[in-house]
Design a protein around this motif. Structure first.
Motif, PDB file in Angstrom:
ATOM      1  N   ARG A 169      14.281   2.849  91.888  1.00  0.00           N
ATOM      2  CA  ARG A 169      13.072   3.605  92.216  1.00  0.00           C
ATOM      3  C   ARG A 169      12.260   3.890  90.949  1.00  0.00           C
ATOM      4  NH1 ARG A 169      14.151   8.971  95.471  1.00  0.00           N
ATOM      5  NH2 ARG A 169      14.815   7.420  97.014  1.00  0.00           N
ATOM      6  N   TYR A 170      10.951   3.779  91.065  1.00  0.00           N
ATOM      7  CA  TYR A 170       9.994   3.993  89.983  1.00  0.00           C
ATOM      8  C   TYR A 170      10.117   2.943  88.866  1.00  0.00           C
ATOM      9  CZ  TYR A 170      10.273   8.634  92.186  1.00  0.00           C
ATOM     10  OH  TYR A 170      10.327   9.668  93.078  1.00  0.00           O
TER      11      TYR A 170
ATOM     12  N   CYS B  39       6.599  -0.403 102.836  1.00  0.00           N
ATOM     13  CA  CYS B  39       6.971   0.634 101.880  1.00  0.00           C
ATOM     14  C   CYS B  39       6.984   1.967 102.618  1.00  0.00           C
ATOM     15  CB  CYS B  39       5.969   0.673 100.741  1.00  0.00           C
ATOM     16  SG  CYS B  39       6.291   1.988  99.537  1.00  0.00           S
TER      17      CYS B  39
ATOM     18  N   GLU C 115      12.388   1.118 100.931  1.00  0.00           N
ATOM     19  CA  GLU C 115      11.742   1.148  99.614  1.00  0.00           C
ATOM     20  C   GLU C 115      12.146  -0.011  98.715  1.00  0.00           C
ATOM     21  OE1 GLU C 115      12.913   4.102  96.633  1.00  0.00           O
ATOM     22  OE2 GLU C 115      14.457   4.831  98.019  1.00  0.00           O
ATOM     23  N   PHE C 116      13.259  -0.691  99.016  1.00  0.00           N
ATOM     24  CA  PHE C 116      13.697  -1.793  98.164  1.00  0.00           C
ATOM     25  C   PHE C 116      13.517  -3.172  98.805  1.00  0.00           C
ATOM     26  CE2 PHE C 116      16.281   1.893  96.767  1.00  0.00           C
ATOM     27  CZ  PHE C 116      15.782   1.994  95.480  1.00  0.00           C
TER      28      PHE C 116
ATOM     29  N   ARG D 150       4.087  -1.443  96.824  1.00  0.00           N
ATOM     30  CA  ARG D 150       4.507  -0.051  96.999  1.00  0.00           C
ATOM     31  C   ARG D 150       3.310   0.896  96.940  1.00  0.00           C
ATOM     32  NH1 ARG D 150       9.224   0.088  92.570  1.00  0.00           N
ATOM     33  NH2 ARG D 150       8.019  -1.721  91.828  1.00  0.00           N
TER      34      ARG D 150
ATOM     35  N   LEU E 126       5.940   6.225  95.222  1.00  0.00           N
ATOM     36  CA  LEU E 126       6.850   5.117  94.944  1.00  0.00           C
ATOM     37  C   LEU E 126       6.173   4.025  94.128  1.00  0.00           C
ATOM     38  CD1 LEU E 126       8.572   4.867  98.435  1.00  0.00           C
ATOM     39  CD2 LEU E 126       9.620   5.691  96.313  1.00  0.00           C
TER      40      LEU E 126
ATOM     41  N   CYS F 236       3.613   0.580  88.809  1.00  0.00           N
ATOM     42  CA  CYS F 236       4.536  -0.230  89.607  1.00  0.00           C
ATOM     43  C   CYS F 236       3.805  -0.977  90.724  1.00  0.00           C
ATOM     44  CB  CYS F 236       5.628   0.657  90.199  1.00  0.00           C
ATOM     45  SG  CYS F 236       6.883   1.174  88.993  1.00  0.00           S
TER      46      CYS F 236
ATOM     47  N   VAL G   5      14.327   9.432  99.721  1.00  0.00           N
ATOM     48  CA  VAL G   5      13.063   8.729  99.894  1.00  0.00           C
ATOM     49  C   VAL G   5      12.155   9.484 100.853  1.00  0.00           C
ATOM     50  CG1 VAL G   5      13.867   7.216 101.778  1.00  0.00           C
ATOM     51  CG2 VAL G   5      12.011   6.465 100.276  1.00  0.00           C
TER      52      VAL G   5
ATOM     53  N   VAL H  78      10.441  12.111  98.807  1.00  0.00           N
ATOM     54  CA  VAL H  78       9.405  11.507  97.960  1.00  0.00           C
ATOM     55  C   VAL H  78       8.138  11.273  98.771  1.00  0.00           C
ATOM     56  CG1 VAL H  78       8.762   9.436  96.675  1.00  0.00           C
ATOM     57  CG2 VAL H  78      11.028  10.446  96.350  1.00  0.00           C
TER      58      VAL H  78
END
Length: 529
Positions: free
Chosen positions: A24-25, A48, A73-74, A142, A146, A158, A257, A260
């Motif tokens: 993350r990030y 995302c 998120e991945f 993203r 994120l 990112c 997540v 976030v």
């Protein structure tokens, strides 16, 4: 690879991963092989994580469209490729590969994904019918914290890195699908268009330019969207941390997540914008401080993009009516005076024909005009002015003035921000109330594929021609039609272009104040106490 055959002889390869996300990030890493990947690309992928509202504004979900859309998120760094079926059945010789049209989605940098509404398969189908076939691509990146939370310079931007990685993936692999890597046109709306500007402001990667033509739809970097300085990004990261603490979470490192996304959304609701950061690794140390007023000049220096389409909608501001409703004529003018100075307030009052005691309902129209001008119209018009007078780039200017066709939409019958997206992809055609709107939609797709094929979509805009400069106007009555600035102003009582220039010049008179940061103060956009 296995793709999904869409109607009208188009093959759609869905959810192709172009990168991995190490943490993350952290910046994504180019995926240079699909050897370990499932080769079945017939199913939609993950978005995302975001708070995605149920979109009833286009008449509701499409048939078989999932809601809520799956998120991860991945696993969200994916792209979609739409290809003429005949191209796969009979691959062309190397010298006859097809031009590529790439869509970067909008959504204010906190929403958006590859969905059924924004699918480019019908655009490809139309290009086949018009005997000018293309390959069309959608890329996903993203969003929200994120994609934009600043943690350190090495991992800044990112979301922008995701986009660049997707474009690098296409440079590496699109030839295998029959696409010409040297004929790539990118198009984007709102935040997607602003993203294209970010890429044009940055030096190209060592591999070379990522695209050579651009279509900028309602999104030029301007007074509230220019990349922020690192100290501003650090302050925003602190805001985010405090928001998590209010939610009972002990900082970003301990957040789920879901936490976030929730904290990211709360900052958006308080008018905090997630923007890219002015890190040397992206914009180059020689660029120096990138303030909003330098954007036209710096975009003009982008040597690898020679032709640009620039457009706005007929009335950009109504999508931000909630911001306008927070203000009165008095509070609005006082906010400008307090932050930019009395001269700017007086000039703004004149441009928008404001009085302190005017009727509140009457005030809402110029208030929405001002918001639309600040965010969209003024940056677009002043970029066009610079490019056509100071550079050799070819510029094609348009105004999309067709209105929203969906009765359930709160902005029904308004040519508002993003209304052109309901037309361009042709995916909403089955809900249009008239054949005329369907024809306008088809023409929209054709003009964009014309441009991708290296053609001039309409007459070049020449600012030096004054009121005789030619624009393309899209409207329900006449479809897509070329008009001079004077003809359009007389027919529609539209003074947007002149108003936008005067507003820009008002800001330019306050350089000492405005150069303190990359963006204008945004108090008029923030919620009232």
């Amino acid at each position: 690879m296995t793709g999904h055959v869409e109607p009208n002889n188009v093959v759609q390869f869905r959810a192709i991963p172009y990168a991995t996300i190490p943490a993350r990030y952290k910046r994504s890493i180019l995926l240079d092989s699909l050897e370990t990947t499932n080769r079945d690309f017939t199913k939609h992928g993950f978005a995302c994580p975001q708070i995605k509202p149920l979109d009833n504004t286009r008449g509701g979900l499409f048939k078989d469209e999932p809601h809520p859309w799956p998120m991860d998120e991945f696993k969200c760094t994916i792209l979609q490729i739409n290809i003429p079926l005949s191209l796969l059945q009979n691959p062309p010789p190397k010298s006859n590969k097809l031009p590529v049209l790439v869509y970067i989605h909008g959504g204010g940098f906190y929403l958006g994904n590859i969905d059924s509404h924004h699918s480019t398969h019908l655009v490809v189908s139309k290009s086949i019918t018009d005997a000018q076939p293309i390959i069309a691509v959608n890329i996903q990146y993203r969003v929200g914290a994120l994609g934009f939370l600043y943690t350190d310079e090495a991992n800044s931007n990112c979301a922008l890195n995701d986009q660049r990685t997707a474009l690098l993936w296409l440079q590496k692999f699109i030839g295998g699908f029959g696409g010409d890597r040297e004929r790539v046109t990118v198009f984007g709306e709102s935040a997607g268009s602003m993203s294209i500007c970010y890429h044009m402001l940055a030096p190209p990667p060592p591999e070379g330019p990522l695209f050579n033509r651009a279509i900028l739809m309602s999104g030029i970097l301007g007074p509230i969207s220019t990349p922020v300085f690192i100290e501003q990004a650090e302050a925003r990261a602190e805001e985010f941390k405090k928001m998590l603490q209010k939610m009972g979470v002990d900082g970003p490192d301990h957040a789920s997540v879901e936490d976030v996304v929730a904290a990211s959304q709360k900052l958006i609701e308080n008018s905090t914008l997630w923007l890219h950061v002015q890190a040397d690794g992206w914009f180059g140390a020689e660029t120096g401080k990138l303030t909003w007023d330098r954007v036209p000049e710096l975009l003009g220096k982008c040597e690898w993009v020679d032709e640009i389409v620039v457009g706005t909608t007929g009335f950009e501001g109504p999508t931000m009516i909630a911001n306008a409703q927070k203000m009165t004529p008095t509070s609005f003018l006082k906010g400008i005076e307090d932050q930019i100075g009395p001269k700017a307030a007086s000039r703004t009052k004149e441009i928008y024909r404001l009085t302190e005691d005017m009727d509140q309902n009457l005030f809402l129209t110029p208030a929405m005009q001002w918001i639309g001008d600040v965010v969209f119209d003024a940056p677009a018009q002043n970029l066009v002015r610079y490019l056509t007078t100071k550079t050799d780039k070819k510029v094609y200017r348009y105004i999309f003035d067709a209105r929203n066709p969906f009765p359930g939409h709160p902005l029904y019958q308004t040519a508002h921000h993003w209304v052109d997206i309901y037309y361009l992809f042709m995916t909403c055609q089955f809900r249009y109330p008239s054949q005329r709107l369907k024809d306008l939609s088809k023409k929209h797709a054709q003009l964009w594929t014309d441009f991708a094929n290296g053609k001039a979509p309409w007459k070049e805009f020449k600012y030096g021609d004054g009121e005789e400069a030619v624009m393309m106007i899209a409207e329900e009555r006449d479809g897509w039609i070329e008009r001079t600035v004077a003809e359009d102003a007389a027919l529609n009582e539209r003074d947007t272009l002149q108003r936008a220039e005067r507003l820009w010049e008002t800001w330019a008179g306050e350089q000492g104040i405005l150069r303190r940061s990359s963006t204008l103060p945004t108090a008029p956009f923030r919620r009232s106490e």
